[in-house]
Motif scaffolding. Structure first.
Motif, PDB file in Angstrom:
ATOM      1  N   ILE A   1       0.848  -1.191   0.000  1.00 29.69           N
ATOM      2  CA  ILE A   1       0.000   0.000   0.000  1.00 29.69           C
ATOM      3  C   ILE A   1       0.881   1.238   0.000  1.00 29.69           C
ATOM      4  CG2 ILE A   1      -1.937  -1.128   1.156  1.00 29.69           C
ATOM      5  CD1 ILE A   1      -1.020   0.158   3.763  1.00 29.69           C
ATOM      6  N   CYS A   2       0.327   2.346  -0.414  1.00 30.76           N
ATOM      7  CA  CYS A   2       1.073   3.596  -0.441  1.00 30.76           C
ATOM      8  C   CYS A   2       0.912   4.335   0.885  1.00 30.76           C
ATOM      9  CB  CYS A   2       0.611   4.474  -1.603  1.00 30.76           C
ATOM     10  SG  CYS A   2      -1.118   4.992  -1.496  1.00 30.76           S
ATOM     11  N   TYR A   3       1.813   5.269   1.113  1.00 26.76           N
ATOM     12  CA  TYR A   3       1.720   6.105   2.307  1.00 26.76           C
ATOM     13  C   TYR A   3       0.734   7.233   2.043  1.00 26.76           C
ATOM     14  CZ  TYR A   3       2.980   9.216   6.144  1.00 26.76           C
ATOM     15  OH  TYR A   3       2.937  10.012   7.262  1.00 26.76           O
ATOM     16  N   ILE A   4      -0.171   7.467   2.985  1.00 24.47           N
ATOM     17  CA  ILE A   4      -1.138   8.571   2.885  1.00 24.47           C
ATOM     18  C   ILE A   4      -0.897   9.504   4.051  1.00 24.47           C
ATOM     19  CG2 ILE A   4      -3.571   9.221   2.909  1.00 24.47           C
ATOM     20  CD1 ILE A   4      -4.217   6.551   1.614  1.00 24.47           C
ATOM     21  N   GLY A   5      -0.498  10.734   3.749  1.00 22.91           N
ATOM     22  CA  GLY A   5      -0.192  11.684   4.809  1.00 22.91           C
ATOM     23  C   GLY A   5      -1.414  12.148   5.565  1.00 22.91           C
ATOM     24  N   ALA A   6      -2.472  12.482   4.843  1.00 21.57           N
ATOM     25  CA  ALA A   6      -3.717  12.967   5.458  1.00 21.57           C
ATOM     26  C   ALA A   6      -4.838  11.995   5.107  1.00 21.57           C
ATOM     27  CB  ALA A   6      -4.055  14.367   4.977  1.00 21.57           C
ATOM     28  N   THR A   7      -5.295  11.251   6.089  1.00 26.89           N
ATOM     29  CA  THR A   7      -6.365  10.283   5.852  1.00 26.89           C
ATOM     30  C   THR A   7      -7.702  10.993   5.712  1.00 26.89           C
ATOM     31  OG1 THR A   7      -6.646   9.943   8.220  1.00 26.89           O
ATOM     32  CG2 THR A   7      -5.129   8.470   7.068  1.00 26.89           C
ATOM     33  N   ASP A   8      -8.648  10.331   5.063  1.00 25.25           N
ATOM     34  CA  ASP A   8      -9.982  10.898   4.832  1.00 25.25           C
ATOM     35  C   ASP A   8     -10.874  10.600   6.044  1.00 25.25           C
ATOM     36  OD1 ASP A   8     -12.457  11.689   3.990  1.00 25.25           O
ATOM     37  OD2 ASP A   8     -12.435  10.556   2.120  1.00 25.25           O
ATOM     38  N   PRO A   9     -11.309  11.622   6.778  1.00 21.22           N
ATOM     39  CA  PRO A   9     -12.153  11.380   7.967  1.00 21.22           C
ATOM     40  C   PRO A   9     -13.425  10.616   7.654  1.00 21.22           C
ATOM     41  CG  PRO A   9     -11.385  13.660   7.917  1.00 21.22           C
ATOM     42  CD  PRO A   9     -11.034  13.054   6.582  1.00 21.22           C
ATOM     43  N   ILE A  10     -13.934  10.755   6.440  1.00 24.73           N
ATOM     44  CA  ILE A  10     -15.172  10.061   6.080  1.00 24.73           C
ATOM     45  C   ILE A  10     -14.969   8.545   6.111  1.00 24.73           C
ATOM     46  CG2 ILE A  10     -16.842   9.678   4.206  1.00 24.73           C
ATOM     47  CD1 ILE A  10     -16.468  12.559   3.397  1.00 24.73           C
ATOM     48  N   ARG A  11     -13.751   8.092   5.834  1.00 24.96           N
ATOM     49  CA  ARG A  11     -13.460   6.662   5.815  1.00 24.96           C
ATOM     50  C   ARG A  11     -13.044   6.124   7.171  1.00 24.96           C
ATOM     51  NH1 ARG A  11      -9.336   5.126   1.235  1.00 24.96           N
ATOM     52  NH2 ARG A  11      -9.666   3.149   2.304  1.00 24.96           N
ATOM     53  N   ASP A  12     -12.901   7.000   8.162  1.00 22.27           N
ATOM     54  CA  ASP A  12     -12.469   6.538   9.476  1.00 22.27           C
ATOM     55  C   ASP A  12     -13.510   5.632  10.119  1.00 22.27           C
ATOM     56  OD1 ASP A  12     -10.073   7.838   9.309  1.00 22.27           O
ATOM     57  OD2 ASP A  12     -10.657   9.535  10.569  1.00 22.27           O
ATOM     58  N   ALA A  13     -13.023   4.691  10.893  1.00 20.03           N
ATOM     59  CA  ALA A  13     -13.898   3.761  11.612  1.00 20.03           C
ATOM     60  C   ALA A  13     -14.276   4.345  12.966  1.00 20.03           C
ATOM     61  CB  ALA A  13     -13.200   2.419  11.797  1.00 20.03           C
ATOM     62  N   ARG A  14     -15.522   4.137  13.331  1.00 26.02           N
ATOM     63  CA  ARG A  14     -16.045   4.519  14.630  1.00 26.02           C
ATOM     64  C   ARG A  14     -16.878   3.349  15.165  1.00 26.02           C
ATOM     65  NH1 ARG A  14     -15.579   8.984  11.461  1.00 26.02           N
ATOM     66  NH2 ARG A  14     -14.785  10.912  12.439  1.00 26.02           N
ATOM     67  N   PRO A  15     -17.198   3.346  16.455  1.00 28.49           N
ATOM     68  CA  PRO A  15     -17.994   2.235  16.985  1.00 28.49           C
ATOM     69  C   PRO A  15     -19.221   1.946  16.131  1.00 28.49           C
ATOM     70  CG  PRO A  15     -17.211   3.595  18.769  1.00 28.49           C
ATOM     71  CD  PRO A  15     -16.812   4.300  17.516  1.00 28.49           C
ATOM     72  N   GLY A  16     -19.398   0.685  15.816  1.00 28.87           N
ATOM     73  CA  GLY A  16     -20.487   0.252  14.946  1.00 28.87           C
ATOM     74  C   GLY A  16     -20.061   0.048  13.507  1.00 28.87           C
ATOM     75  N   SER A  17     -18.849   0.518  13.150  1.00 23.09           N
ATOM     76  CA  SER A  17     -18.358   0.359  11.778  1.00 23.09           C
ATOM     77  C   SER A  17     -17.995  -1.092  11.487  1.00 23.09           C
ATOM     78  CB  SER A  17     -17.107   1.224  11.558  1.00 23.09           C
ATOM     79  OG  SER A  17     -17.385   2.597  11.658  1.00 23.09           O
ATOM     80  N   GLN A  18     -18.091  -1.449  10.214  1.00 26.76           N
ATOM     81  CA  GLN A  18     -17.598  -2.731   9.731  1.00 26.76           C
ATOM     82  C   GLN A  18     -16.148  -2.521   9.294  1.00 26.76           C
ATOM     83  OE1 GLN A  18     -19.326  -5.757   9.514  1.00 26.76           O
ATOM     84  NE2 GLN A  18     -21.039  -4.806  10.591  1.00 26.76           N
ATOM     85  N   VAL A  19     -15.221  -3.311   9.856  1.00 29.48           N
ATOM     86  CA  VAL A  19     -13.787  -3.053   9.685  1.00 29.48           C
ATOM     87  C   VAL A  19     -13.055  -4.335   9.285  1.00 29.48           C
ATOM     88  CG1 VAL A  19     -11.696  -2.237  10.820  1.00 29.48           C
ATOM     89  CG2 VAL A  19     -13.903  -1.239  11.430  1.00 29.48           C
ATOM     90  N   PRO A  20     -12.159  -4.268   8.286  1.00 30.57           N
ATOM     91  CA  PRO A  20     -11.333  -5.428   7.931  1.00 30.57           C
ATOM     92  C   PRO A  20     -10.264  -5.678   8.998  1.00 30.57           C
ATOM     93  CG  PRO A  20     -11.492  -3.882   6.099  1.00 30.57           C
ATOM     94  CD  PRO A  20     -11.978  -3.164   7.320  1.00 30.57           C
ATOM     95  N   LEU A  21     -10.168  -6.902   9.475  1.00 31.45           N
ATOM     96  CA  LEU A  21      -9.197  -7.320  10.477  1.00 31.45           C
ATOM     97  C   LEU A  21      -8.386  -8.492   9.950  1.00 31.45           C
ATOM     98  CD1 LEU A  21     -11.307  -5.711  12.238  1.00 31.45           C
ATOM     99  CD2 LEU A  21     -10.880  -7.394  14.029  1.00 31.45           C
ATOM    100  N   PHE A  22      -7.282  -8.782  10.627  1.00 36.44           N
ATOM    101  CA  PHE A  22      -6.538 -10.013  10.397  1.00 36.44           C
ATOM    102  C   PHE A  22      -6.872 -10.977  11.534  1.00 36.44           C
ATOM    103  CE2 PHE A  22      -3.035  -7.191   8.450  1.00 36.44           C
ATOM    104  CZ  PHE A  22      -3.652  -7.218   7.205  1.00 36.44           C
ATOM    105  N   VAL A  23      -7.358 -12.163  11.169  1.00 38.66           N
ATOM    106  CA  VAL A  23      -7.689 -13.180  12.165  1.00 38.66           C
ATOM    107  C   VAL A  23      -7.012 -14.488  11.768  1.00 38.66           C
ATOM    108  CG1 VAL A  23      -9.912 -12.082  12.648  1.00 38.66           C
ATOM    109  CG2 VAL A  23      -9.786 -13.931  10.978  1.00 38.66           C
ATOM    110  N   PRO A  24      -6.680 -15.337  12.735  1.00 41.63           N
ATOM    111  CA  PRO A  24      -6.100 -16.643  12.395  1.00 41.63           C
ATOM    112  C   PRO A  24      -7.065 -17.458  11.547  1.00 41.63           C
ATOM    113  CG  PRO A  24      -5.786 -16.142  14.728  1.00 41.63           C
ATOM    114  CD  PRO A  24      -6.737 -15.113  14.195  1.00 41.63           C
ATOM    115  N   ASP A  25      -6.497 -18.180  10.551  1.00 39.29           N
ATOM    116  CA  ASP A  25      -7.360 -18.950   9.651  1.00 39.29           C
ATOM    117  C   ASP A  25      -7.536 -20.402  10.084  1.00 39.29           C
ATOM    118  OD1 ASP A  25      -4.917 -20.092   9.066  1.00 39.29           O
ATOM    119  OD2 ASP A  25      -5.002 -19.687   6.905  1.00 39.29           O
TER     120      ASP A  25
END
Length: 217
Positions: free
Chosen positions: A40-64
């Motif tokens: 992935i590339c480096y992003i200096g200023a992230t987009d607040p609209i894409r930020d996760a907050r409680p209740g958000s669906q978020v990609p995680l790494f979990v053991p398979d």
């Protein structure tokens, strides 16, 4: 939403916002392991609209289940029995108590069987005393600070998950976070993700060796 769990009760809110990777970015990170290339590339200023907050669906790494990791999209927050609120932070001190023989509590299963990793570009904490005027309401609100791992395109936070939900773990703050907040998520350094997912993870509660950059919002 209820922020944190301390002896089964509500505590001071922390880590209620972070900048996640997309599911595609998270998968690219897994696919790039061992190749020497940046996924992935480096992003200096992230987009607040894409930020996760409680209740958000978020990609995680979990053991398979086969000794590797996979991407899973889970909801941020553990439901509380009999109410509309959710716990979205997990005090590691309380979770470790519940891990002991005979221990019981809402985190017992998750800390024993559901430790996982949250790939992020940044996380945010609200300052205990600093206030700024909200652009939305015109009222004073706590100033948020953005924390990043220097030089990293993304980094990992320790979390726990069960039944399609996850919670960010919290611990005592290090020198980078303490001027802003009295808790922080365990930021994992090189080689520490396997420690968090292994059996001897308790020492990761000490994050004094991790240096972070901070920037007021």
């Amino acid at each position: 939403m209820v922020a944190d769990e301390q002896e089964g009760r509500e505590a001071v809110a922390m880590c209620v916002r972070f900048s996640p990777l997309t599911a595609e970015e998270a998968q690219a990170v897994l696919d790039a392991r061992g190749t020497g290339r940046h996924a992935i590339c480096y992003i200096g200023a992230t987009d607040p609209i894409r930020d996760a907050r409680p209740g958000s669906q978020v990609p995680l790494f979990v053991p398979d289940g086969a000794g590797d990791l996979k991407v899973a999209t889970l909801e941020w927050g553990f439901p509380l029995d009999g109410g509309p609120h959710a716990m979205f932070n997990t005090r590691i001190e309380s979770a470790l108590k519940q891990l002991r023989p005979g221990g019981r509590g809402m985190w017992a299963k998750a800390i024993a069987q559901g430790r996982c990793l949250v790939p992020v570009r940044a996380f945010y904490e609200s300052h205990a005393t600093e206030r700024v005027v909200s652009e939305k309401t015109g009222r004073p609100v706590r100033r948020e600070y953005r924390f990043r791992l220097p030089g990293a395109r993304a980094f990992l936070l320790a979390a726990v998950q069960a039944d399609g939900k996850f919670s960010i773990v919290t611990t005592e703050p290090n020198a980078s976070v303490a001027p802003v907040h009295d808790r922080m998520p365990p930021v994992l350094g090189p080689g520490e993700s396997s420690v968090w997912l292994g059996s001897e993870f308790a020492p990761l509660a000490d994050r004094r060796s991790v240096s972070l950059t901070s920037c007021p919002e």
